[in-house]
Motif scaffolding. Structure first.
Motif, short mmCIF file in Angstrom:
data_model
loop_
_atom_site.label_atom_id
_atom_site.label_comp_id
_atom_site.label_asym_id
_atom_site.label_seq_id
_atom_site.Cartn_x
_atom_site.Cartn_y
_atom_site.Cartn_z
N ARG A 63 20.66 -31.75 2.35
CA ARG A 63 20.98 -32.33 1.18
C ARG A 63 19.48 -31.87 0.47
N PRO A 64 19.83 -31.22 -0.03
CA PRO A 64 17.86 -30.68 -0.94
C PRO A 64 18.06 -31.58 -2.34
N MET A 65 17.11 -31.52 -3.10
CA MET A 65 16.94 -32.80 -3.73
C MET A 65 15.31 -32.27 -4.31
N VAL A 66 15.31 -33.26 -6.02
CA VAL A 66 14.18 -32.75 -6.16
C VAL A 66 13.08 -33.89 -6.31
N GLY A 67 12.36 -33.82 -6.07
CA GLY A 67 10.96 -35.04 -5.62
C GLY A 67 10.01 -35.79 -7.01
N THR A 68 10.20 -33.99 -8.20
CA THR A 68 9.73 -34.29 -9.38
C THR A 68 9.81 -33.62 -10.39
N ALA A 69 10.03 -33.77 -11.38
CA ALA A 69 10.83 -32.71 -12.78
C ALA A 69 9.66 -33.16 -13.48
N VAL A 70 9.14 -32.09 -14.39
CA VAL A 70 8.69 -32.69 -15.68
C VAL A 70 9.19 -31.29 -17.03
N ILE A 71 9.25 -31.94 -17.68
CA ILE A 71 10.53 -31.03 -18.67
C ILE A 71 9.34 -31.23 -20.00
N ARG A 72 8.85 -29.69 -20.67
CA ARG A 72 8.30 -30.39 -22.26
C ARG A 72 10.02 -29.60 -22.67
N PHE A 73 9.94 -30.19 -23.61
CA PHE A 73 11.26 -29.77 -24.43
C PHE A 73 10.56 -28.37 -25.76
N ARG A 74 11.01 -27.83 -26.43
CA ARG A 74 9.71 -26.52 -27.20
C ARG A 74 10.81 -27.16 -28.64
N ARG A 75 12.88 -26.91 -28.21
CA ARG A 75 13.09 -27.54 -29.59
C ARG A 75 14.54 -28.07 -29.17
N GLY A 76 15.63 -28.25 -30.11
CA GLY A 76 17.14 -29.30 -29.66
C GLY A 76 17.45 -27.79 -29.91
N LEU A 77 18.41 -27.94 -28.45
CA LEU A 77 19.45 -27.39 -28.59
C LEU A 77 21.63 -27.58 -29.28
N ALA A 78 21.59 -26.79 -30.24
CA ALA A 78 22.81 -27.40 -31.67
C ALA A 78 24.06 -27.17 -30.74
N PRO A 79 24.75 -27.72 -31.18
CA PRO A 79 26.02 -28.04 -30.29
C PRO A 79 26.69 -25.59 -30.32
N PHE A 80 28.15 -26.08 -29.93
CA PHE A 80 27.71 -24.41 -29.46
C PHE A 80 27.49 -23.35 -29.23
N GLU A 81 25.46 -23.25 -29.55
CA GLU A 81 24.84 -22.11 -29.07
C GLU A 81 24.43 -21.89 -27.70
N ARG A 82 24.55 -20.99 -27.90
CA ARG A 82 24.54 -20.22 -26.19
C ARG A 82 22.67 -20.37 -25.62
N TYR A 83 22.54 -20.36 -24.38
CA TYR A 83 21.46 -20.74 -23.23
C TYR A 83 21.61 -20.05 -22.31
N ASP A 84 20.32 -19.50 -21.83
CA ASP A 84 19.56 -18.95 -20.24
C ASP A 84 18.77 -19.52 -19.35
N LEU A 85 19.87 -19.99 -18.57
CA LEU A 85 19.06 -20.71 -17.28
C LEU A 85 18.25 -20.03 -16.75
N LYS A 86 16.99 -20.23 -16.53
CA LYS A 86 16.92 -19.46 -15.51
C LYS A 86 16.01 -19.95 -14.16
N THR A 87 16.01 -19.67 -12.83
CA THR A 87 15.60 -20.72 -11.94
C THR A 87 14.71 -19.35 -10.36
N ARG A 88 13.66 -19.82 -10.62
CA ARG A 88 13.09 -19.64 -9.69
C ARG A 88 12.26 -20.27 -8.42
N ILE A 89 11.77 -20.05 -7.28
CA ILE A 89 11.52 -20.95 -6.70
C ILE A 89 9.93 -20.17 -7.03
N VAL A 90 8.76 -21.27 -7.40
CA VAL A 90 7.33 -21.34 -7.64
C VAL A 90 6.47 -22.06 -6.36
#
Length: 96
Positions: free
Chosen positions: A69-96
């Protein structure tokens, strides 16, 4: 989640240290009272990115077979700007 799993199983493979890129759109159920994407929704979307990465790198089969059962122990997020309704965005994930 179903779309992510199907795309991950039948999509292109990634190297273990490669990057997974999944395209999303902000839907009305993602919004908060300020009409931008809810802060908690970001964490849910990031779970989908990790799921995509696990299956595209070949770890998905091992995880299911061993009942991990993979899980996240800690998450730190820095929000740069809000995402508006119907806006497209890409989620990029990698192992660090």
């Amino acid at each position: 989640m179903v779309r992510i799993l199907v795309a991950a199983v039948f999509g292109a493979r990634r190297a273990p240290l490669g990057e997974s890129v999944v395209r999303f759109r902000v839907w009305p159920n993602d919004l908060d009272t300020n009409l931008h994407m809810n802060n908690g929704r970001y964490l849910t979307i990031m779970d989908l990115g990790r799921l995509d990465l696990m299956f595209r790198t070949g770890l998905g089969g091992v995880i299911v077979k061993r009942r991990w059962r993979p899980m996240v122990g800690t998450a730190v997020i820095r929000f740069r700007r809000g995402l508006a309704p119907f806006e497209r965005y890409d989620l990029k994930t990698r192992i660090v």
